[in-house]
Write an enzyme that holds these catalytic residues in place. Structure first.
Site, PDB file in Angstrom:
ATOM      1  N   GLN A 105      14.938   5.601 -29.109  1.00 40.57           N
ATOM      2  CA  GLN A 105      15.429   6.645 -28.212  1.00 40.57           C
ATOM      3  C   GLN A 105      16.939   6.515 -28.050  1.00 40.57           C
ATOM      4  O   GLN A 105      17.576   7.361 -27.429  1.00 40.57           O
ATOM      5  CB  GLN A 105      14.776   6.504 -26.831  1.00 40.57           C
ATOM      6  CG  GLN A 105      13.276   6.692 -26.836  1.00 40.57           C
ATOM      7  CD  GLN A 105      12.693   6.385 -25.464  1.00 40.57           C
ATOM      8  OE1 GLN A 105      12.849   7.144 -24.516  1.00 40.57           O
ATOM      9  NE2 GLN A 105      12.018   5.259 -25.346  1.00 40.57           N
ATOM     10  N   HIS A 123      16.267  10.841 -30.097  1.00 42.92           N
ATOM     11  CA  HIS A 123      17.163  11.495 -29.140  1.00 42.92           C
ATOM     12  C   HIS A 123      18.560  11.732 -29.730  1.00 42.92           C
ATOM     13  O   HIS A 123      19.516  11.928 -28.986  1.00 42.92           O
ATOM     14  CB  HIS A 123      17.266  10.678 -27.838  1.00 42.92           C
ATOM     15  CG  HIS A 123      16.006  10.701 -27.029  1.00 42.92           C
ATOM     16  ND1 HIS A 123      15.769   9.853 -25.970  1.00 42.92           N
ATOM     17  CD2 HIS A 123      14.902  11.492 -27.114  1.00 42.92           C
ATOM     18  CE1 HIS A 123      14.572  10.103 -25.445  1.00 42.92           C
ATOM     19  NE2 HIS A 123      14.021  11.091 -26.131  1.00 42.92           N
ATOM     20  N   ALA A 234      15.105  -8.706 -24.365  1.00 41.07           N
ATOM     21  CA  ALA A 234      14.844  -8.580 -25.811  1.00 41.07           C
ATOM     22  C   ALA A 234      15.689  -9.544 -26.636  1.00 41.07           C
ATOM     23  O   ALA A 234      15.212 -10.103 -27.626  1.00 41.07           O
ATOM     24  CB  ALA A 234      15.121  -7.142 -26.250  1.00 41.07           C
TER      25      ALA A 234
HETATM   26  C1  BJW Z   1      15.411  -4.520 -20.950  1.00 41.53           C
HETATM   27  C2  BJW Z   1      16.496  -5.348 -20.853  1.00 41.53           C
HETATM   28  C3  BJW Z   1      16.615  -6.312 -21.841  1.00 41.53           C
HETATM   29  C4  BJW Z   1      16.633  -4.031 -19.223  1.00 41.53           C
HETATM   30  N1  BJW Z   1      15.695  -6.382 -22.804  1.00 41.53           N
HETATM   31  N2  BJW Z   1      14.510  -4.617 -21.913  1.00 41.53           N
HETATM   32  C5  BJW Z   1       5.448  15.246 -19.785  1.00 41.53           C
HETATM   33  C6  BJW Z   1       5.305  14.911 -18.451  1.00 41.53           C
HETATM   34  C7  BJW Z   1       6.370  15.057 -17.574  1.00 41.53           C
HETATM   35  C8  BJW Z   1       7.601  15.534 -18.002  1.00 41.53           C
HETATM   36  C9  BJW Z   1       7.741  15.853 -19.320  1.00 41.53           C
HETATM   37  C10 BJW Z   1       6.684  15.723 -20.186  1.00 41.53           C
HETATM   38  N3  BJW Z   1       7.105  16.104 -21.420  1.00 41.53           N
HETATM   39  C11 BJW Z   1       8.405  16.454 -21.333  1.00 41.53           C
HETATM   40  C12 BJW Z   1       8.813  16.312 -20.056  1.00 41.53           C
HETATM   41  C13 BJW Z   1      10.198  16.597 -19.543  1.00 41.53           C
HETATM   42  C14 BJW Z   1      11.181  15.497 -19.866  1.00 41.53           C
HETATM   43  C15 BJW Z   1      10.697  14.186 -19.226  1.00 41.53           C
HETATM   44  O1  BJW Z   1      10.135  13.322 -19.852  1.00 41.53           O
HETATM   45  N4  BJW Z   1      10.981  14.011 -17.958  1.00 41.53           N
HETATM   46  C16 BJW Z   1      10.600  12.758 -17.262  1.00 41.53           C
HETATM   47  C17 BJW Z   1      11.833  12.163 -16.585  1.00 41.53           C
HETATM   48  C18 BJW Z   1       9.471  13.053 -16.336  1.00 41.53           C
HETATM   49  N5  BJW Z   1      11.324  15.326 -21.295  1.00 41.53           N
HETATM   50  C19 BJW Z   1      12.125  16.113 -22.001  1.00 41.53           C
HETATM   51  O2  BJW Z   1      12.743  17.019 -21.474  1.00 41.53           O
HETATM   52  C20 BJW Z   1      12.210  15.870 -23.483  1.00 41.53           C
HETATM   53  N6  BJW Z   1      12.014  17.114 -24.161  1.00 41.53           N
HETATM   54  C21 BJW Z   1      10.789  17.622 -24.391  1.00 41.53           C
HETATM   55  O3  BJW Z   1       9.778  17.004 -24.200  1.00 41.53           O
HETATM   56  O4  BJW Z   1      10.806  18.915 -24.884  1.00 41.53           O
HETATM   57  C22 BJW Z   1       9.651  19.706 -24.707  1.00 41.53           C
HETATM   58  C23 BJW Z   1       9.500  20.023 -23.214  1.00 41.53           C
HETATM   59  C24 BJW Z   1      10.594  20.382 -22.472  1.00 41.53           C
HETATM   60  C25 BJW Z   1      10.455  20.651 -21.092  1.00 41.53           C
HETATM   61  C26 BJW Z   1       9.208  20.527 -20.481  1.00 41.53           C
HETATM   62  C27 BJW Z   1       8.110  20.137 -21.245  1.00 41.53           C
HETATM   63  C28 BJW Z   1       8.248  19.890 -22.625  1.00 41.53           C
HETATM   64  C29 BJW Z   1      13.618  15.423 -23.863  1.00 41.53           C
HETATM   65  C30 BJW Z   1      13.961  14.088 -23.304  1.00 41.53           C
HETATM   66  C31 BJW Z   1      15.415  13.754 -23.670  1.00 41.53           C
HETATM   67  C32 BJW Z   1      15.899  12.503 -22.993  1.00 41.53           C
HETATM   68  N7  BJW Z   1      17.308  12.393 -23.188  1.00 41.53           N
HETATM   69  C33 BJW Z   1      18.000  11.205 -22.727  1.00 41.53           C
HETATM   70  C34 BJW Z   1      19.518  11.391 -22.962  1.00 41.53           C
HETATM   71  C35 BJW Z   1      19.852  11.185 -24.438  1.00 41.53           C
HETATM   72  C36 BJW Z   1      21.308  11.244 -24.672  1.00 41.53           C
HETATM   73  C37 BJW Z   1      22.091  10.194 -23.910  1.00 41.53           C
HETATM   74  O5  BJW Z   1      21.797   8.988 -24.009  1.00 41.53           O
HETATM   75  O6  BJW Z   1      23.001  10.593 -23.192  1.00 41.53           O
HETATM   76  O7  BJW Z   1      17.513  10.051 -23.425  1.00 41.53           O
HETATM   77  S1  BJW Z   1      17.654  10.811 -21.021  1.00 41.53           S
HETATM   78  C38 BJW Z   1      17.587   9.064 -21.238  1.00 41.53           C
HETATM   79  O8  BJW Z   1      16.248   8.559 -21.021  1.00 41.53           O
HETATM   80  C39 BJW Z   1      17.895   8.823 -22.720  1.00 41.53           C
HETATM   81  C40 BJW Z   1      16.963   7.710 -23.040  1.00 41.53           C
HETATM   82  O9  BJW Z   1      16.745   7.656 -24.444  1.00 41.53           O
HETATM   83  C41 BJW Z   1      15.732   8.074 -22.264  1.00 41.53           C
HETATM   84  C42 BJW Z   1      14.798   6.939 -22.030  1.00 41.53           C
HETATM   85  O10 BJW Z   1      15.397   5.925 -21.319  1.00 41.53           O
HETATM   86  P1  BJW Z   1      15.017   4.420 -21.657  1.00 41.53           P
HETATM   87  O11 BJW Z   1      15.462   4.100 -23.031  1.00 41.53           O
HETATM   88  O12 BJW Z   1      13.604   4.174 -21.345  1.00 41.53           O
HETATM   89  O13 BJW Z   1      16.011   3.623 -20.690  1.00 41.53           O
HETATM   90  P2  BJW Z   1      15.868   3.305 -19.146  1.00 41.53           P
HETATM   91  O14 BJW Z   1      17.239   3.076 -18.649  1.00 41.53           O
HETATM   92  O15 BJW Z   1      15.031   4.284 -18.441  1.00 41.53           O
HETATM   93  O16 BJW Z   1      15.039   1.932 -19.107  1.00 41.53           O
HETATM   94  C43 BJW Z   1      15.580   0.738 -19.619  1.00 41.53           C
HETATM   95  C44 BJW Z   1      14.453  -0.268 -19.725  1.00 41.53           C
HETATM   96  O17 BJW Z   1      14.969  -1.439 -20.321  1.00 41.53           O
HETATM   97  C45 BJW Z   1      13.853  -0.700 -18.372  1.00 41.53           C
HETATM   98  O18 BJW Z   1      12.439  -0.728 -18.467  1.00 41.53           O
HETATM   99  C46 BJW Z   1      14.380  -2.123 -18.176  1.00 41.53           C
HETATM  100  O19 BJW Z   1      13.500  -2.975 -17.456  1.00 41.53           O
HETATM  101  C47 BJW Z   1      14.509  -2.574 -19.596  1.00 41.53           C
HETATM  102  N8  BJW Z   1      15.493  -3.635 -19.829  1.00 41.53           N
HETATM  103  N9  BJW Z   1      17.203  -4.995 -19.685  1.00 41.53           N
HETATM  104  C48 BJW Z   1      14.647  -5.501 -22.768  1.00 41.53           C
HETATM  105  N10 BJW Z   1      17.647  -7.183 -21.793  1.00 41.53           N
END
Ligand code: BJW
Length: 251
Positions: A105, A123, A234
């Protein structure tokens, strides 16, 4: 033997019988490279802004210059970052499997820099650009004073990343689901498991019969479906896991 040691042994056993592996990573894997996770406390410069708003088409429409500057700032920081031992451990692991896919991602290019070969960026990538209206790919940014700069079609230029509410690239989704449906072992690293569709990837692999190993310092919604949970950063856990796996291979 600590609980983590026992869990690592369990994960080594699963990897020992694996033939087809998917590694799915989130922001946590790059944290030890100095890149803040998405849900970390924001850095001081951007403390007053909500990433959920900035990373959206609505946010860009409302204030394109602000969103552009946010990404320029992050791009500079990401550009200076280097892969950490977690990225390198994943790249090492690929040498032992004919079918090994990294779905990330992250937009930071660090898996490629660490040597991983079969990478699916769901992403996008912060080092690529496209235009907002037509999605024309932009090879080189125009040398003008517009913030953001403009495409030859007149549209504003934006980073080629996936914002909330936007569809993920179809080819990346197809490659992801194909690899998830055929894998027998999935390693999920450093993701909070709340942003879909990537948050649903472990469930897809499980339904197809795979074992799931999760690496994260905190429990997440994915932990419940994981067969083995390796609680820790990690950059510390993955090198030990891969080292022990390699020892079993040379025995
Ligand atoms: C460690 C550590 C160490 C710390 N070692 N680990 C179904 C249900 C509900 C909602 C939706 C659904 N389907 C779609 C949606 C809407 C939405 C969504 O999911 N919303 C939720 C918030 C509820 N999804 C979308 O809109 C997606 N599009 C889509 O599905 O299109 C069709 C659609 C649209 C609308 C409605 C329905 C369907 C697109 C999602 C795009 C996300 N974009 C981003 C920005 C990318 C560009 C940028 O970086 O600027 O992507 S947002 C951000 O979150 C980024 C990340 O890739 C993504 C995930 O974050 P991630 O990687 O999990 O990071 P964190 O910070 O959340 O967590 C870090 C983790 O690391 C933690 O667990 C720590 O504990 C851990 N950690 N230190 C290992 N040392």
């Amino acid at each position: 033997m600590s609980d983590l040691d026992k869990s690592i042994d369990g994960a080594v056993k699963l990897l020992g019988t694996a033939r087809s592996v998917v590694v799915s990573t989130g922001a946590g894997i790059s944290k030890e490279s100095g890149i803040p996770t998405f849900r970390d406390a924001p850095n001081a410069l951007w403390a007053n802004y909500d990433p959920q708003t900035l990373a959206s088409p609505e946010g860009f429409r409302q204030d394109p210059a602000l969103v552009w500057r946010w990404y320029e700032d992050r791009r500079r920081m990401i550009g200076a970052a280097k892969p950490n031992p977690g990225h390198f451990a994943i790249a090492k692991l690929q040498e032992f499997f004919d079918d090994f896919v990294v779905i990330t991602q992250n937009i930071d290019d660090l898996h490629r820099k660490a040597g991983s070969q079969n990478i699916v960026e769901v992403h996008g990538n912060v080092f690529r650009y496209k235009c907002f209206d037509m999605e024309h790919p932009i090879e080189e940014l125009p040398d003008d004073d517009n913030v953001p700069p403009k495409c030859s079609c007149g549209s504003l230029i934006r980073p080629d990343v996936v914002w909330f509410g936007e569809m993920l690239p179809a080819s990346a989704l197809e490659r992801s689901f194909a690899s998830l449906e055929r894998c027998d072992t999935m390693l999920v690293v450093g993701t909070s498991g709340i942003v879909y569709p990537a948050a649903g990837f472990p469930a897809v692999a499980k339904r197809a019969g795979a074992n799931v190993i999760e690496v994260n310092p905190e429990a997440t919604p994915i932990t419940m479906e994981a067969d083995v949970f390796l609680k820790g950063p990690a950059g510390e856990v993955l090198p030990v896991l891969v080292e022990r796996f390699m020892e079993t291979r040379s025995e």
